[in-house]
Design a protein around this motif. Structure first.
Motif, PDB file in Angstrom:
ATOM      1  N   ASN A 165     -34.546  27.267  48.569  1.00  0.00           N
ATOM      2  CA  ASN A 165     -33.424  27.468  49.484  1.00  0.00           C
ATOM      3  C   ASN A 165     -32.117  26.904  48.940  1.00  0.00           C
ATOM      4  O   ASN A 165     -31.048  27.475  49.171  1.00  0.00           O
ATOM      5  N   ALA A 171     -32.879  32.585  57.452  1.00  0.00           N
ATOM      6  CA  ALA A 171     -34.333  32.600  57.262  1.00  0.00           C
ATOM      7  C   ALA A 171     -34.875  33.912  57.818  1.00  0.00           C
ATOM      8  O   ALA A 171     -34.536  34.323  58.920  1.00  0.00           O
ATOM      9  N   PHE A 183     -35.851  32.609  52.644  1.00  0.00           N
ATOM     10  CA  PHE A 183     -34.443  32.311  52.914  1.00  0.00           C
ATOM     11  C   PHE A 183     -33.607  33.230  52.035  1.00  0.00           C
ATOM     12  O   PHE A 183     -33.876  33.361  50.830  1.00  0.00           O
ATOM     13  N   ALA A 191     -40.760  32.745  50.923  1.00  0.00           N
ATOM     14  CA  ALA A 191     -41.397  31.798  51.849  1.00  0.00           C
ATOM     15  C   ALA A 191     -42.686  31.276  51.239  1.00  0.00           C
ATOM     16  O   ALA A 191     -43.367  31.980  50.496  1.00  0.00           O
TER      17      ALA A 191
END
Length: 122
Positions: A74, A97, A102, A120
């Motif tokens: 992220n 998200a 993300f 993810a």
């Protein structure tokens, strides 16, 4: 049949688009002419920029697909978003998200979608 290894984007100006992608990717095209430019990517995939007016059969408008850039986490999504925003790329989707990770989406000069995402955790 082999796996796809060439992405073609139909653009208004291959010269202007090649300059945009040269700055974005940090590398020069391996081929360039007034109607076409090509980049060799680290993955082995080739990215071609073809003058829309010379494509046969005639090309359809952009927007129904996107080029995706997977990053490690992220923080890399956030950093890339900040970098591309500072460079003046239009942002179509702010960092958010989603089910797959993300992500954010920017646009190139012809409106092609450029998605950056951190997958993810499985």
């Amino acid at each position: 049949m082999s796996d796809p290894n060439f992405i073609l984007l139909y653009v208004e100006s291959p010269t202007e688009s090649a300059d945009f992608y040269r700055r974005l990717l940090g590398k020069a095209p391996v081929e360039a002419s007034p109607t076409f430019a090509m980049f060799a990517l680290e993955s082995g995939v080739m990215l071609g920029l073809w003058a829309r007016r010379t494509v046969a059969p005639q090309a359809t408008p952009p927007g129904g697909s996107e080029i995706a850039f997977a990053v490690a986490d992220n923080a890399h999504v956030t950093a890339t978003h900040a970098d591309w925003t500072a460079r003046g790329l239009p942002i179509a989707q702010a960092p958010t998200a989603m089910d797959f990770g993300f992500t954010f989406v920017a646009l190139d000069p012809d409106g092609h979608r450029l998605r950056v995402f951190a997958p993810a955790a499985a």
